[in-house]
Design an enzyme around this catalytic site. Structure first.
Site, PDB file in Angstrom:
ATOM      1  N   PRO A 127      -6.650  -8.823   3.322  1.00  0.00           N
ATOM      2  CA  PRO A 127      -6.137  -7.218   3.274  1.00  0.00           C
ATOM      3  C   PRO A 127      -6.988  -6.555   2.345  1.00  0.00           C
ATOM      4  CG  PRO A 127      -4.225  -9.030   3.204  1.00  0.00           C
ATOM      5  CD  PRO A 127      -5.652  -9.824   3.130  1.00  0.00           C
ATOM      6  N   PRO A 128      -6.946  -4.947   2.519  1.00  0.00           N
ATOM      7  CA  PRO A 128      -7.492  -4.481   1.494  1.00  0.00           C
ATOM      8  C   PRO A 128      -6.742  -4.482   0.265  1.00  0.00           C
ATOM      9  CG  PRO A 128      -6.511  -3.129   3.427  1.00  0.00           C
ATOM     10  CD  PRO A 128      -6.162  -4.395   3.584  1.00  0.00           C
ATOM     11  N   THR A 184      -7.246  -6.837  -1.961  1.00  0.00           N
ATOM     12  CA  THR A 184      -6.716  -8.227  -2.558  1.00  0.00           C
ATOM     13  C   THR A 184      -8.028  -8.772  -3.565  1.00  0.00           C
ATOM     14  OG1 THR A 184      -7.629  -8.966  -0.514  1.00  0.00           O
ATOM     15  CG2 THR A 184      -5.213  -8.917  -0.873  1.00  0.00           C
ATOM     16  N   GLY A 185      -9.113  -7.917  -3.542  1.00  0.00           N
ATOM     17  CA  GLY A 185     -10.015  -8.419  -4.435  1.00  0.00           C
ATOM     18  C   GLY A 185     -11.239  -8.918  -4.006  1.00  0.00           C
ATOM     19  N   LYS A 186     -11.624  -8.863  -2.739  1.00  0.00           N
ATOM     20  CA  LYS A 186     -12.781  -9.163  -2.354  1.00  0.00           C
ATOM     21  C   LYS A 186     -14.081  -8.828  -2.833  1.00  0.00           C
ATOM     22  CE  LYS A 186     -11.652  -7.537   1.764  1.00  0.00           C
ATOM     23  NZ  LYS A 186     -10.153  -7.159   1.487  1.00  0.00           N
ATOM     24  N   GLU A 233      12.226 -17.886   7.834  1.00  0.00           N
ATOM     25  CA  GLU A 233      11.192 -18.949   7.584  1.00  0.00           C
ATOM     26  C   GLU A 233      11.635 -20.350   7.324  1.00  0.00           C
ATOM     27  OE1 GLU A 233       8.413 -18.089   8.683  1.00  0.00           O
ATOM     28  OE2 GLU A 233       8.868 -15.865   8.888  1.00  0.00           O
ATOM     29  N   HIS A 256      12.496 -22.107  10.447  1.00  0.00           N
ATOM     30  CA  HIS A 256      11.175 -22.505  11.173  1.00  0.00           C
ATOM     31  C   HIS A 256      10.837 -23.852  10.470  1.00  0.00           C
ATOM     32  CE1 HIS A 256      10.134 -19.546  13.769  1.00  0.00           C
ATOM     33  NE2 HIS A 256      10.053 -18.568  12.874  1.00  0.00           N
TER      34      HIS A 256
HETATM   35  P1  ADP Z   1     -10.731  -5.335  -1.775  1.00  0.00           P
HETATM   36  O1  ADP Z   1     -12.523  -5.259  -2.023  1.00  0.00           O
HETATM   37  O2  ADP Z   1     -10.183  -6.773  -1.304  1.00  0.00           O
HETATM   38  O3  ADP Z   1     -10.295  -4.325  -1.097  1.00  0.00           O
HETATM   39  P2  ADP Z   1     -11.240  -4.695  -4.692  1.00  0.00           P
HETATM   40  O4  ADP Z   1     -11.853  -5.946  -5.040  1.00  0.00           O
HETATM   41  O5  ADP Z   1     -11.999  -3.511  -4.245  1.00  0.00           O
HETATM   42  O6  ADP Z   1     -10.315  -5.043  -3.401  1.00  0.00           O
HETATM   43  O7  ADP Z   1     -10.004  -4.405  -5.583  1.00  0.00           O
HETATM   44  C1  ADP Z   1      -9.800  -3.260  -5.860  1.00  0.00           C
HETATM   45  C2  ADP Z   1      -9.203  -3.334  -7.564  1.00  0.00           C
HETATM   46  O8  ADP Z   1      -7.896  -3.936  -7.651  1.00  0.00           O
HETATM   47  C3  ADP Z   1     -10.079  -4.306  -8.312  1.00  0.00           C
HETATM   48  O9  ADP Z   1     -11.216  -3.654  -8.936  1.00  0.00           O
HETATM   49  C4  ADP Z   1      -9.359  -4.819  -9.525  1.00  0.00           C
HETATM   50  O10 ADP Z   1      -9.139  -4.164 -10.383  1.00  0.00           O
HETATM   51  C5  ADP Z   1      -7.889  -4.904  -8.665  1.00  0.00           C
HETATM   52  N1  ADP Z   1      -7.705  -6.325  -8.161  1.00  0.00           N
HETATM   53  C6  ADP Z   1      -7.655  -6.476  -6.730  1.00  0.00           C
HETATM   54  N2  ADP Z   1      -7.431  -7.972  -6.609  1.00  0.00           N
HETATM   55  C7  ADP Z   1      -7.467  -8.542  -7.998  1.00  0.00           C
HETATM   56  C8  ADP Z   1      -7.249  -9.799  -8.227  1.00  0.00           C
HETATM   57  N3  ADP Z   1      -7.233 -10.737  -7.351  1.00  0.00           N
HETATM   58  N4  ADP Z   1      -7.280  -9.814  -9.579  1.00  0.00           N
HETATM   59  C9  ADP Z   1      -7.544  -8.695 -10.715  1.00  0.00           C
HETATM   60  N5  ADP Z   1      -7.569  -7.720 -10.355  1.00  0.00           N
HETATM   61  C10 ADP Z   1      -7.665  -7.313  -9.023  1.00  0.00           C
HETATM   62 ZN    ZN Z   2       9.591 -16.436  12.959  1.00  0.00          ZN
END
Ligand code: ADP
Ligand code: ZN
Ligand code: MG
Length: 614
Positions: free
Chosen positions: A215-216, A218-220, A437, A440
């Site tokens: 999901p958006p 999440t730190g990809k 849950e 389940h």
């Molecule tokens: P995505 O690319 O999955 O949409 P981002 O990497 O752009 O997410 O995350 C945006 C910001 O949120 C990052 O720059 C960071 O500051 C924070 N962030 C998101 N996920 C994490 C994480 N797992 N650990 C630390 N910071 C995070």
């Molecule tokens: Zn269910």
């Protein structure tokens, strides 16, 4: 902040700026020479000037249009003569008795300097406003393009430069928290980038593409940058959505440029964000594909296919919609590694909060574990936002530390505020989901023919409140008992809601759908109903239009009614069965729910240990 080799470029003065600058200087010179700036000279008329000339008192005359500056011998201040515009100096002075001999005796008396300036100034005053208008227009255009960046003027040199210059991120795995599994999986890629020889020596094929799904927020992107940071390699970034509105061919050429740059600077990482924007299944949907997307996607695939065995460029793509991706992307040798980056669980959220609290003056009594508990459903980006907003609240009240009150205010603002993107579960909702849950999960555990539970979680995913992941068996065929248990498990969430709350929720809608489908399949396809026997009801057809199978009805109304009744009977029988199972295990479920609310996610060993102990 993370750019090391990208020196901040000096602000560029546009050509229009220079023209304005020159214009200003000319103006000053002009005013100076006409004596308007320095001192208020005495003004003479033609008769007086003629008098000076006749008495040989003029040192020098400078003509500026109709204005004549006259330096008088032995006198510091010059005088000004505003001559009549109708005729020239000679004629006018002649009228007052200055004859041609004066000019012959002193040929250098009149400096034509001023008239040269005049010409320049006249030109600039004519051209100036036009240039100014053009300048204003061009600025306006730049602002319009500034937002989207995909306009006609947008893909010039400067833009390509932005995109194609890799940077060397300084983020490391320490900055990424709460996604331990994903981190572990990409660890290997860092190794590949650091010591490719080690892998090439033993004939291992270096992976080319890694797909990050989650999901958006999440730190990809962060994780991809951290890989580059850990490996110390340059990071080249493009985003699929940039290509969508572009002219045909531009996207492909930009991809080519980017990969060339990356290969020159290998080992390197190419990061393709939002790959679903270009990598959607081709030919799907009406109206055919989007040419530009298709060309861009093809170019990415061509580049990846063209890598040599020892090309040390790794392409990382990110998407939150792996389900819509073109299968061509997922073939071996392309994005054949998939890393799931999920929403963080309670421990993960705590870790992320701590990462972003680093270096901020967090008050001593703030317990990030508490805040982690309250933020179920938050992605990493939301948590970062929470910490930042808290600091802003603290600063606004001129506090020296970030207190619980600041965090509470920030939390309220994020959760209630209009810009909220993700949802947070309140305690009551969390409990409801946990009971559902747990139902389940317990059914999975006790029903003899069920597949084992791989993971139970109450962290929302998509529209589901939580989910139980199972480890599907690799059996080729399944028994009737397995199907019965499968239906019972699907209904267990609803049964648990009824047993513990005496009421039901909408949370079971997809469970009911799944149970019904399974039951119908047993009756119409698998001959697993005594009532309807062995015949297959309805002919299954692949549909070329919908891309999935539909069945056409080839049986009687009577059979249809009997099928419906039989499906209903199977569902009811299994519902009663699983409800009994849940009632019998009340205590255990209550304990499981407590545990789930506490930790949110249980993996298989923890879950099994808990069930065996409880
Ligand atoms: P995505 O690319 O999955 O949409 P981002 O990497 O752009 O997410 O995350 C945006 C910001 O949120 C990052 O720059 C960071 O500051 C924070 N962030 C998101 N996920 C994490 C994480 N797992 N650990 C630390 N910071 C995070
Ligand atoms: Zn269910
Ligand atoms: Mg991103």
């Amino acid at each position: 902040m993370e750019d090391q080799n990208n020196q901040p470029s000096r602000p560029q003065i546009p050509i229009w700026g220079w023209i304005l600058f020159i214009l200003a200087i000319v103006l000053v010179v002009q005013l100076y020479s006409s004596g308007q700036i320095f001192g208020n000279q005495e003004e003479f008329n033609a008769a007086e000037v003629a008098e000076l000339l006749k008495n040989d008192r003029v040192e020098k005359m400078t003509v500026n249009g109709n204005r004549v500056l006259i330096e008088v011998k032995g006198q510091e201040e010059a005088v000004i003569w505003e001559k009549d515009a109708q005729s020239n100096i000679y004629e006018q002075l002649e009228y007052y008795g200055v004859d041609g001999s004066v000019w012959q005796d002193f040929p250098n008396l009149i400096t034509p300097d001023g008239s040269r300036w005049d010409f320049l100034i006249n030109m600039l005053f004519t051209l100036g406003p036009i240039l100014l208008i053009i300048w204003i227009f061009s600025r306006g255009f730049r602002q319009i393009q500034g937002g989207g960046g995909n306009s006609i003027f947008g893909f010039g040199r400067s833009r390509a430069k932005n995109i194609n210059d890799g940077d060397r991120p300084t983020v490391t795995f320490d900055d990424v928290a709460g996604v331990e599994e994903a981190k572990e999986e990409v660890q290997e890629i860092v190794q590949f980038l650091r010591e490719p020889e080690r892998f090439i020596q033993v004939g291992a094929r270096i992976p080319k593409g890694v797909l990050m799904v989650g999901p958006p927020g999440t730190g990809k992107t962060l994780l991809a940058r951290a890989i580059a940071g850990e490996a110390g390699v340059p990071f080249y970034h493009i985003s699929g959505s940039e290509f969508v509105e572009m002219f045909v061919g531009v996207g492909a050429s930009r991809v080519r440029d980017l990969f060339n740059k990356a290969k020159e600077n290998a080992p390197a990482i190419v990061f393709v964000d939002e790959i679903d924007a270009v990598g959607r299944q081709r030919g799907a949907g009406l109206g055919g594909g989007h040419d530009e997307r298709e060309q861009t996607l093809n170019q990415i695939l061509t580049e990846m296919d063209g890598f040599d065995k020892d090309t040390n460029v790794i392409v990382i793509a990110a998407t939150n919609r792996a389900d819509v991706l073109d299968p061509a992307l997922l073939r071996p040798g392309r994005f054949d590694r998939k890393v799931i980056v999920d929403l963080p669980d309670i421990k993960g959220r705590e870790a992320i909060l701590k990462v972003h609290g680093r270096g901020k003056p967090i008050a001593k009594d703030v317990d990030m574990a508490d805040w982690a508990r309250l933020t179920a459903g938050f992605a990493g980006a939301d948590l970062e936002n929470l910490v930042n907003e808290s600091a802003i609240f603290a600063a606004r009240r001129r506090g020296t530390t970030v207190t619980n009150t600041d965090i509470q205010e920030a939390f309220d603002r994020i959760v209630i505020g209009p810009e909220r993107k993700s949802r947070v579960m309140d305690e009551e909702q969390k409990e409801l989901v946990a009971y559902h849950e747990a139902g389940h999960a317990v059914a999975h555990f006790y029903l003899p023919n069920a597949d084992p539970v791989q993971k139970v979680t109450i962290i929302p995913r998509g529209r589901a409140g939580g989910y139980v992941m199972t480890l599907p068996s690799d059996r080729a065929v399944e028994t009737k008992a397995w199907f019965e248990d499968r239906i019972a498990i699907a209904l267990a969430g609803r049964a648990s809601e009824e047993v513990f709350f005496g009421q039901v929720t909408s949370g079971a809608s997809s469970d009911l759908q799944q149970a019904t489908q399974t039951a119908r399949m047993m009756v119409t396809r698998l001959g697993m109903s005594d009532e309807l026997g062995l015949p297959v009801y309805g002919e299954e057809q692949g549909s070329p239009f919908l891309g999935r199978s539909i069945s056409s009805r080839d049986y009687s109304e009577n059979a249809a009614a009997r099928i419906d009744a039989e499906v209903k009977e199977i569902l009811e029988r299994n519902y009663a069965r699983v409800k009994g199972l849940i009632s019998d295990n009340r205590e255990r479920i209550i304990k499981l729910v407590e545990k789930l609310i506490e930790v949110e996610t249980l993996d298989r060993p923890t879950f099994e240990a808990f069930m065996n102990a409880a």
